[in-house]
Design an enzyme around this catalytic site. Structure first.
Site, PDB file in Angstrom:
ATOM      1  N   ASN A   1       0.856  -1.187   0.000  1.00  0.00           N
ATOM      2  CA  ASN A   1       0.000   0.000   0.000  1.00  0.00           C
ATOM      3  C   ASN A   1       0.892   1.237   0.000  1.00  0.00           C
ATOM      4  OD1 ASN A   1      -1.958   1.930   0.319  1.00  0.00           O
ATOM      5  ND2 ASN A   1      -2.330   1.495   2.480  1.00  0.00           N
TER       6      ASN A   1
ATOM      7  N   SER B   1       2.919  -1.932  11.267  1.00  0.00           N
ATOM      8  CA  SER B   1       4.363  -1.896  11.533  1.00  0.00           C
ATOM      9  C   SER B   1       5.053  -3.195  11.133  1.00  0.00           C
ATOM     10  CB  SER B   1       4.623  -1.581  13.013  1.00  0.00           C
ATOM     11  OG  SER B   1       4.076  -0.331  13.357  1.00  0.00           O
TER      12      SER B   1
ATOM     13  N   GLU C   1      -5.522  -4.975  10.755  1.00  0.00           N
ATOM     14  CA  GLU C   1      -4.577  -3.897  11.018  1.00  0.00           C
ATOM     15  C   GLU C   1      -4.936  -3.216  12.329  1.00  0.00           C
ATOM     16  OE1 GLU C   1      -2.271  -1.182   7.715  1.00  0.00           O
ATOM     17  OE2 GLU C   1      -4.411  -0.982   7.897  1.00  0.00           O
TER      18      GLU C   1
ATOM     19  N   GLY D   1       2.550   2.591  12.458  1.00  0.00           N
ATOM     20  CA  GLY D   1       3.519   3.669  12.596  1.00  0.00           C
ATOM     21  C   GLY D   1       4.528   3.486  13.712  1.00  0.00           C
TER      22      GLY D   1
ATOM     23  N   HIS E   1      -9.782   0.916   4.658  1.00  0.00           N
ATOM     24  CA  HIS E   1      -8.534   1.139   5.391  1.00  0.00           C
ATOM     25  C   HIS E   1      -8.777   2.107   6.545  1.00  0.00           C
ATOM     26  CE1 HIS E   1      -4.400   2.481   6.202  1.00  0.00           C
ATOM     27  NE2 HIS E   1      -4.025   1.333   5.667  1.00  0.00           N
TER      28      HIS E   1
ATOM     29  N   LYS F   1       0.007   4.299  -0.458  1.00  0.00           N
ATOM     30  CA  LYS F   1      -0.673   5.505   0.033  1.00  0.00           C
ATOM     31  C   LYS F   1      -0.448   6.650  -0.974  1.00  0.00           C
ATOM     32  CE  LYS F   1      -0.327   3.632   4.634  1.00  0.00           C
ATOM     33  NZ  LYS F   1      -0.190   3.887   6.080  1.00  0.00           N
TER      34      LYS F   1
ATOM     35  N   GLU G   1      -7.239   4.608   7.548  1.00  0.00           N
ATOM     36  CA  GLU G   1      -7.084   6.019   7.196  1.00  0.00           C
ATOM     37  C   GLU G   1      -8.319   6.554   6.479  1.00  0.00           C
ATOM     38  OE1 GLU G   1      -2.240   5.548   6.875  1.00  0.00           O
ATOM     39  OE2 GLU G   1      -3.411   5.880   5.048  1.00  0.00           O
TER      40      GLU G   1
END
Length: 262
Positions: free
Chosen positions: A16, A221, A173, A179, A103, A18, A105
């Site tokens: 991904n 991560s 996830e 992160g 996702h 992004k 986000e």
């Protein structure tokens, strides 16, 4: 290029990207590095999900048989007055066979489970395999995070036909792990336990055969340093990789870690 969902014995690694990189030239360099790394894999497939603008030029390139294109998102309608949106049919026509859906986000931007469910359905209707993202914001000792995950599954998939649900791809996830460094990421033991819970939930909601056919990827991560241990102990079918997929040396190491016979 088509993808046979019966190829379940191979691990799957999704890149991904992004909103990266800024130029097509840099995107092609990263993509070429991934193609070269993928050529040597015997037990893993790779899906590259670049920004929409790179799908068409990438579709013109030669692919190893284990490399596929995917989108990072699709819209929940097939066509109409939806300025700035891109439909599943458009994505399919650009050469993609997969799309990430729901996702974290995107959810942070306001996507609800109902919106995600519509996107999953439209992806299936367009012969585009959705990779449904689920995951809790935080974990708690009372297990409320598990009910949160089960509710996401229920609300995102209830009403879909059995034929679509069989073989569906789930990307677990945990948002709290995204992160962080690999040292702070979720442990393989905890991943294993959560995967078992996801399969149990699918069995209760949609039937044992659906649960048995799941492909569950892990994201949060994932780096070269922890990928091998997660593959070995996490009870997963592959990875959803974010920032590390843009660093060829790191992503190559993750692909090698996933390249084991199941």
């Amino acid at each position: 290029m088509s993808y046979d969902i019966e190829m379940k014995k191979r691990n799957l690694v999704v890149a991904n990207w992004k909103m990266n990189p800024e130029s097509l030239e840099e995107a092609k360099k990263i993509f070429n590095a991934i193609r070269n790394s993928a050529k040597g894999l015997k037990n893993a497939d790779v899906i590259v999900c670049p920004p929409f603008t790179y799908l068409q030029p990438f579709s013109k390139l030669d692919f190893p048989k284990n490399v596929f294109l995917g989108a990072q998102n699709v819209f929940g309608e097939t066509k109409g007055a939806f300025t700035g949106e891109i439909s599943a049919g458009m994505v399919k026509n650009l050469g993609a066979n997969f799309s990430i859906v729901g996702h974290s986000e995107r959810r942070a931007m306001g996507e609800t489970n109902e919106i995600v469910r519509k996107k999953v359905q439209i992806a299936f209707n367009t012969n585009l395999m959705p990779i449904l993202c689920i995951g809790e914001k935080e974990r708690d000792k009372d297990g409320n995070h598990l009910e949160f995950i089960k509710n996401q599954i229920k609300e995102c998939l209830t009403g879909l036909s059995k034929k679509d649900l069989v073989g569906i791809h789930i990307a677990y996830e945990p948002i709290w792990a995204i992160g962080k460094s690999y040292k702070e990421a979720m442990s393989p033991t905890d991943i294993h336990e959560t995967v078992l819970f996801i399969k149990k939930s699918f069995g209760e909601l949609f039937g044992r055969d659906t649960a048995d056919s799941l492909r569950i990827l892990y994201g949060g991560s994932v780096e070269a340093e922890n990928a091998s241990e997660i593959v070995r102990l996490g009870n997963i079918d592959g990875f959803l990789v974010g920032h590390a997929s843009l660093v060829p040396s790191q992503f190559s190491a993750i692909l090698k870690a996933a390249d084991i016979k199941k």
